[in-house]
Structures are given as C-alpha cells and as structure tokens.
Design a protein around this motif. Structure first.
Motif, mmCIF file in Angstrom:
data_model
loop_
_atom_site.group_PDB
_atom_site.id
_atom_site.type_symbol
_atom_site.label_atom_id
_atom_site.label_comp_id
_atom_site.label_asym_id
_atom_site.label_seq_id
_atom_site.Cartn_x
_atom_site.Cartn_y
_atom_site.Cartn_z
ATOM 1 N N LEU A 182 0.813 -1.217 0.000
ATOM 2 C CA LEU A 182 0.000 0.000 0.000
ATOM 3 C C LEU A 182 0.846 1.266 0.000
ATOM 4 C CD1 LEU A 182 -2.835 -0.954 2.522
ATOM 5 C CD2 LEU A 182 -3.071 -0.567 0.061
ATOM 6 N N THR A 183 1.889 1.297 0.811
ATOM 7 C CA THR A 183 2.722 2.498 0.843
ATOM 8 C C THR A 183 3.422 2.707 -0.502
ATOM 9 O OG1 THR A 183 4.579 1.295 1.864
ATOM 10 C CG2 THR A 183 3.104 2.521 3.340
ATOM 11 N N GLY A 184 3.859 1.624 -1.120
ATOM 12 C CA GLY A 184 4.499 1.730 -2.426
ATOM 13 C C GLY A 184 3.554 2.232 -3.500
ATOM 14 N N LEU A 185 2.330 1.742 -3.479
ATOM 15 C CA LEU A 185 1.342 2.182 -4.460
ATOM 16 C C LEU A 185 0.949 3.638 -4.254
ATOM 17 C CD1 LEU A 185 -0.980 -0.957 -4.570
ATOM 18 C CD2 LEU A 185 0.522 -0.127 -6.386
ATOM 19 N N GLU A 186 0.783 4.033 -3.022
ATOM 20 C CA GLU A 186 0.304 5.387 -2.728
ATOM 21 C C GLU A 186 1.393 6.443 -2.889
ATOM 22 O OE1 GLU A 186 -2.227 8.309 -2.193
ATOM 23 O OE2 GLU A 186 -2.916 6.236 -2.103
ATOM 24 N N PHE A 187 2.589 6.160 -2.417
ATOM 25 C CA PHE A 187 3.629 7.180 -2.361
ATOM 26 C C PHE A 187 4.802 6.928 -3.309
ATOM 27 C CE2 PHE A 187 1.771 6.891 1.979
ATOM 28 C CZ PHE A 187 1.148 8.139 1.991
ATOM 29 N N GLY A 188 4.846 5.768 -3.921
ATOM 30 C CA GLY A 188 6.013 5.380 -4.712
ATOM 31 C C GLY A 188 7.002 4.686 -3.780
ATOM 32 N N ARG A 189 7.626 3.639 -4.258
ATOM 33 C CA ARG A 189 8.469 2.813 -3.393
ATOM 34 C C ARG A 189 9.618 3.588 -2.749
ATOM 35 N NH1 ARG A 189 6.524 -0.281 -1.024
ATOM 36 N NH2 ARG A 189 7.439 0.866 0.618
ATOM 37 N N LEU A 190 10.334 4.386 -3.518
ATOM 38 C CA LEU A 190 11.475 5.113 -2.954
ATOM 39 C C LEU A 190 11.031 6.140 -1.919
ATOM 40 C CD1 LEU A 190 13.716 5.659 -6.109
ATOM 41 C CD2 LEU A 190 14.043 4.037 -4.243
ATOM 42 N N ARG A 191 9.984 6.878 -2.241
ATOM 43 C CA ARG A 191 9.484 7.875 -1.292
ATOM 44 C C ARG A 191 8.960 7.201 -0.041
ATOM 45 N NH1 ARG A 191 4.349 11.899 -1.929
ATOM 46 N NH2 ARG A 191 4.818 13.200 -0.143
ATOM 47 N N ALA A 192 8.218 6.119 -0.203
ATOM 48 C CA ALA A 192 7.669 5.404 0.951
ATOM 49 C C ALA A 192 8.783 4.890 1.853
ATOM 50 C CB ALA A 192 6.778 4.247 0.486
ATOM 51 N N ASP A 193 9.813 4.317 1.269
ATOM 52 C CA ASP A 193 10.936 3.815 2.060
ATOM 53 C C ASP A 193 11.605 4.944 2.836
ATOM 54 O OD1 ASP A 193 10.472 1.252 1.132
ATOM 55 O OD2 ASP A 193 12.128 1.282 -0.325
ATOM 56 N N ALA A 194 11.793 6.089 2.180
ATOM 57 C CA ALA A 194 12.409 7.235 2.855
ATOM 58 C C ALA A 194 11.508 7.772 3.970
ATOM 59 C CB ALA A 194 12.716 8.334 1.837
#
Length: 64
Positions: free
Chosen positions: A9-21
C-alpha cells in the motif's frame, strides 16, 4: 494488517522510494514521535502506521 500488505500500500500510494524514505525519516507525532519504521519495530500494528501516514499526507479516505 500484515507487513506485506502495508509495504504494498505504501508503495502504491507514495512510490516505493518515497515510501521507504518516509518510513525511516519522517517523525510522526501521532506515533509518539517515532518514525513509521520505529513504530513497527516497537510492535505498533502496520495498519495504525498506514492510517497515520494517510492522515499526515491527506490521502483521500477511500484509499485508506
């Protein structure tokens, strides 16, 4: 919520790199002044972290 679902969900909503950061850099008052990663490591349900992120970034409720 399982951690795999949270990660998806975080990857879909925010983009994987942004979500990880966000998970390691963004301190959320709602999570007791912890990052999302710290909160999850401390045993907070990923669903609660997901909802805190959604509120912080004004994600429309239908995508929560």
């Amino acid at each position: 919520m399982r951690l795999t679902e949270f990660t998806e969900l975080t990857g879909l909503e925010f983009g994987r790199l942004r979500a990880d950061a966000m998970l390691v850099d963004l301190v959320l008052v709602e999570l007791g002044g912890r990052t999302g990663a710290q909160a999850i490591d401390d045993g907070v349900d990923p669903r609660d972290v997901w909802r805190a992120l959604c509120r912080e970034f004004d994600v429309p409720r239908e995508r929560w």
